[in-house]
Design a protein around this motif. Structure first.
Motif, PDB file in Angstrom:
ATOM      1  N   UNK A   6       2.095   4.311  -8.432  1.00  0.00           N
ATOM      2  CA  UNK A   6       2.283   5.577  -9.113  1.00  0.00           C
ATOM      3  C   UNK A   6       2.280   6.758  -8.158  1.00  0.00           C
ATOM      4  N   UNK A   7       2.538   7.950  -8.681  1.00  0.00           N
ATOM      5  CA  UNK A   7       2.594   9.154  -7.831  1.00  0.00           C
ATOM      6  C   UNK A   7       1.304   9.404  -7.052  1.00  0.00           C
ATOM      7  N   UNK A   8       0.140   9.101  -7.660  1.00  0.00           N
ATOM      8  CA  UNK A   8      -1.134   9.333  -6.962  1.00  0.00           C
ATOM      9  C   UNK A   8      -1.239   8.427  -5.742  1.00  0.00           C
ATOM     10  N   UNK A   9      -0.871   7.154  -5.910  1.00  0.00           N
ATOM     11  CA  UNK A   9      -0.927   6.219  -4.789  1.00  0.00           C
ATOM     12  C   UNK A   9       0.070   6.612  -3.712  1.00  0.00           C
ATOM     13  N   UNK A  10       1.265   6.997  -4.131  1.00  0.00           N
ATOM     14  CA  UNK A  10       2.292   7.390  -3.170  1.00  0.00           C
ATOM     15  C   UNK A  10       1.844   8.607  -2.366  1.00  0.00           C
ATOM     16  N   UNK A  11       1.276   9.604  -3.048  1.00  0.00           N
ATOM     17  CA  UNK A  11       0.817  10.821  -2.360  1.00  0.00           C
ATOM     18  C   UNK A  11      -0.307  10.505  -1.370  1.00  0.00           C
ATOM     19  N   UNK A  12      -1.267   9.669  -1.789  1.00  0.00           N
ATOM     20  CA  UNK A  12      -2.377   9.320  -0.903  1.00  0.00           C
ATOM     21  C   UNK A  12      -1.889   8.544   0.314  1.00  0.00           C
ATOM     22  N   UNK A  13      -0.924   7.646   0.108  1.00  0.00           N
ATOM     23  CA  UNK A  13      -0.394   6.873   1.232  1.00  0.00           C
ATOM     24  C   UNK A  13       0.345   7.767   2.218  1.00  0.00           C
ATOM     25  N   UNK A  14       1.090   8.724   1.706  1.00  0.00           N
ATOM     26  CA  UNK A  14       1.825   9.627   2.592  1.00  0.00           C
ATOM     27  C   UNK A  14       0.870  10.517   3.377  1.00  0.00           C
ATOM     28  N   UNK A  15      -0.203  10.976   2.743  1.00  0.00           N
ATOM     29  CA  UNK A  15      -1.197  11.780   3.465  1.00  0.00           C
ATOM     30  C   UNK A  15      -1.858  10.966   4.565  1.00  0.00           C
ATOM     31  N   UNK A  16      -2.136   9.706   4.274  1.00  0.00           N
ATOM     32  CA  UNK A  16      -2.726   8.839   5.285  1.00  0.00           C
ATOM     33  C   UNK A  16      -1.780   8.673   6.468  1.00  0.00           C
ATOM     34  N   UNK A  17      -0.504   8.450   6.177  1.00  0.00           N
ATOM     35  CA  UNK A  17       0.463   8.287   7.263  1.00  0.00           C
ATOM     36  C   UNK A  17       0.553   9.548   8.120  1.00  0.00           C
TER      37      UNK A  17
END
Length: 732
Positions: free
Chosen positions: A432-443
């Motif tokens: 979902x959008x929350x997971x996608x956003x968190x993964x992008x911030x981590x990257x």
């Protein structure tokens, strides 16, 4: 004065009024100056009350201070995903082992699974797809979703498949002209049969042909021609005794196939024996990769016309045109050929067999096709193939393959044929959008830490450092799934060219043809972005050199590797280190002195030698520490991945308040970081492929963690312990 006189009069009147006695009045006697008994009691009570109140305030303050000190550290994550992760760590770890001497066993010592952490995650993703495919839903008639669900359902309907028996397969053999094993054979033209096998059945008996992005211009397709994939696991340097045993088992398997199809046992034995002879000769035509590299003939570009002259037994234009429709091919079409000498020798063998044993050549092709189609056949064929594989693994000293449930095979086949539809459904469910956003911030945190870290590498001069930083800055990332799969609605892929039924084998073959046509069509369409090499539910990240892009599929960004609700230490230690590792591949060429002329050669050579000695201090299960430059690069990437991920995590602690830990685990955030890093590497030693470019799993843990002083600091390792060496390298 009038005002002053008035004041004197007022004072006189006040002195004449009934006076209020005061304790200090000189007119009072000592006894009169004492307060009454009730006043003394009230004063005593007041003092006691004030003392009690003061004591209570001090006690409350002390309690508050203790509470504050106890809670100023990280709190425990109470989400269910954190409890699940804690259970996994406890189930796999062995706390009786000293982490300073064997951190791999400390984290993975109780791992009894037959698969490693990545395989376990891949299986969990397939379980997720299974839940999607088995969920009750109403789909628009004829839609891609409906066809995907119908295909999966028919794959799981083993009762109907068993009831069909060999009938559907015999029909396929008849369409190819039959074979002498069954007594009915129509001698078709060899190239006509080969063309049908390649284009209609996805079977390539003498070579493989497939589309690949061009090495330089990745959006331009090129037809790649390789030697075939053999059913038998032969090796160039293998003992003849082992080869004989392998061929004996393979002959037994081919005899089973012929007998299951109702062939005459004598003819089956004869044709199976010659088929093995053909396979053996084809295998011997292959040249070792080292020899090809020495001669500079690994991949060669030739036209169809040129290949026709060198390997005339195959009608190349006709076979390739049928296979890659709707591409328009011509004799001048360029091909990328791997091992041209093999194709020349293969052509001579085919010419010989067409003239002398055309019926045996036909049987060889059909027996190979039956193996290719075995996933769509009944249990007798599947059991025969499974027994062959298990026996061959024994002979080649490989661990046995665990039995795979039917649903997993059906999920894999459905995912292969209906990937666009399943990709959209999987992303909706698991990314979902929350997971996608968190993964992008981590990257982004990992990427920024790498750019910063490049400034401290002693073997880089300023010019090289600036180039490296620019390369990282320009790097693109694709997270979760291709753009089309991230849309809110599932992809409306109609699959009009797929006809399901009446048998599962016919549905399977219809999907094979549709997939081949869809693949070709995708190469012909304008494709401005990177073309993904993995499915969104895959667990393999990769770096594409031509497109300068790193890809992290949604299947990798799942528990236990990643979750937005995890403590940051978990995400940085697990997926953060994976991200850093892919980024480090951008600099592979810099780690070889001859490929980095602008680097400081003396400093780089010193660090390379240091890293080699460092890894050599550990005992490796396969007694191989570097095994050539490729394994060295992988070891260096492991060290760099942990270094960058750790730096990014430490920077995140400075920027963000409120780190958490896993509940009831007695591990600090920094210890959880290292635990999560090692957890990704968990696997049984027997699952390590001796030919793999990576080092064994324990070495992939111990090499990097011992390369940073932070590990020894947070696990209180004494100076000189195995994972707290006296000196460290700074390759990264």
């Amino acid at each position: 004065q009038e005002g002053g006189d008035k004041s004197e009069d007022e004072l006189k009147s006040l002195s004449q009024a009934p006076a209020m006695e005061t304790l200090g009045s000189p007119e009072n006697s000592p006894e009169e100056r004492l307060p009454p008994e009730g006043s003394r009691l009230r004063a005593t009570a007041w003092r006691v009350l004030m003392n009690a109140l003061l004591f209570s305030l001090l006690l409350a303050s002390s309690v508050l201070l203790v509470y504050a000190f106890r809670n100023c550290g990280p709190g425990a994550c109470q989400r269910q995903v954190c409890w699940d992760l804690r259970a996994l760590y406890l189930a796999s770890g062995n706390s009786s082992v000293d982490p300073c001497t064997d951190f791999f066993s400390f984290v993975c010592g109780k791992t009894n699974r037959s698969s490693d952490s990545f395989q376990a995650l891949a299986e969990e993703n397939k379980s997720q797809l299974r839940r999607i495919l088995e969920a009750q839903g109403s789909w628009r008639p004829g839609s891609g979703e409906e066809k995907a669900f119908q295909f999966y359902s028919s794959c799981m309907d083993t009762h109907t498949i068993e009831a069909s028996g060999t009938g559907p397969l015999k029909q396929v053999i008849e369409e190819l002209g039959g074979w002498r094993i069954s007594g009915n054979w129509t001698s078709l033209d060899f190239n006509q049969t080969l063309r049908l096998l390649m284009s209609q059945y996805g079977h390539f008996p003498f070579f493989r042909a497939y589309l690949e992005p061009h090495e330089i211009t990745s959006h331009t397709p090129v037809i790649q021609i390789d030697p075939p994939e053999f059913d038998v696991p032969l090796q160039q340097e293998q003992e003849q005794k082992v080869d004989a045993q392998i061929f004996r088992e393979y002959l037994k398997y081919l005899n089973q196939l012929g007998n299951l199809l109702g062939g005459d046992p004598v003819k089956v034995q004869e044709h199976a024996s010659l088929s093995i002879s053909i396979t053996s000769r084809l295998f011997r035509f292959r040249r070792p990769l080292e020899k090809q590299q020495a001669q500079g003939k690994v991949d060669q570009m030739v036209t169809i016309d040129q290949l026709q002259e060198m390997a005339p037994a195959i009608d190349w234009l006709s076979c390739l045109q049928a296979t890659f429709t709707p591409m328009s091919l011509s004799p001048s079409q360029p091909l990328m050929v791997h091992d041209l000498e093999y194709l020349k020798n293969m052509s001579q063998l085919v010419e010989e067999l067409v003239l002398t044993h055309r019926d045996f050549l036909q049987s060889h092709m059909i027996l190979g096709l039956v193996g290719t189609l075995s996933p769509a056949l009944d249990s007798k064929f599947q059991n025969a193939r499974r027994e062959l594989r298990q026996k061959l693994r024994e002979l080649t000293e490989q661990p046995p393959m665990p039995a795979r449930p039917r649903w997993m095979k059906c999920v894999e086949e459905t995912g292969t044929f209906f990937e666009p539809t399943l990709a959209a459904l999987f992303v909706q469910e698991a990314f979902g959008p929350r997971t996608q956003s968190a993964a992008m911030k981590l990257f982004m945190a990992i990427k920024n830490a790498l750019i910063t870290h490049l400034r401290s590498l002693p073997w880089m001069n300023e010019e090289t450092r600036e180039k490296a930083q620019n390369k990282v800055t320009q790097l693109q990332v694709e997270m979760g799934a291709p753009e089309w799969a991230l849309k809110p609605e599932p992809t409306r892929q109609e699959y009009n060219d797929i006809q399901l039924g009446p048998s599962f084998l016919q549905s399977f073959l219809s999907c094979v043809r549709a997939l081949q046509a869809r693949t070709v069509q995708s190469f012909l369409q304008p494709f401005p972005n990177h073309r993904w090499k993995v499915s969104p539910w895959a667990v393999s990240a990769y770096y594409s050199v031509p497109d300068h892009v790193v890809v992290f599929p949604a299947g990798l960004l799942q528990p236990p590797f990643f979750h937005p609700g995890y403590p940051r230490a978990v995400n940085f230690g697990a997926v953060g280190s994976i991200m850093a590792r892919e980024l480090s591949q951008v600099f592979y060429e810099l780690l070889l002195p001859e490929d980095c002329p602008d680097c400081s050669p003396r400093a780089l050579q010193r660090e390379l030698l240091c890293l080699e000695h460092h890894y050599a201090s550990f005992q490796s299960p396969d007694r191989s520490f570097f095994n050539g430059s490729r394994r060295f690069l992988e070891n260096a990437a492991d060290v760099g991945a942990l270094t960058i991920a750790l730096q990014a995590y430490r920077e995140s602690l400075l920027r963000h308040y409120g780190e958490t830990i896993l509940p009831s685990l007695e591990l600090s955030p920094q210890q959880i970081f290292f635990q999560s890093y090692a957890q990704v590497m968990c696997s049984r030693p027997s699952s390590q492929d001796s030919n793999h470019t990576h080092s064994p799993a324990p070495l992939r843990v111990h090499g990097p963690v011992s390369s940073t002083s932070m590990f020894a600091q947070h696990f209180s390792c004494p100076r000189g312990a195995l994972l707290n060496p006296a000196s460290r390298c700074q390759i990264w």
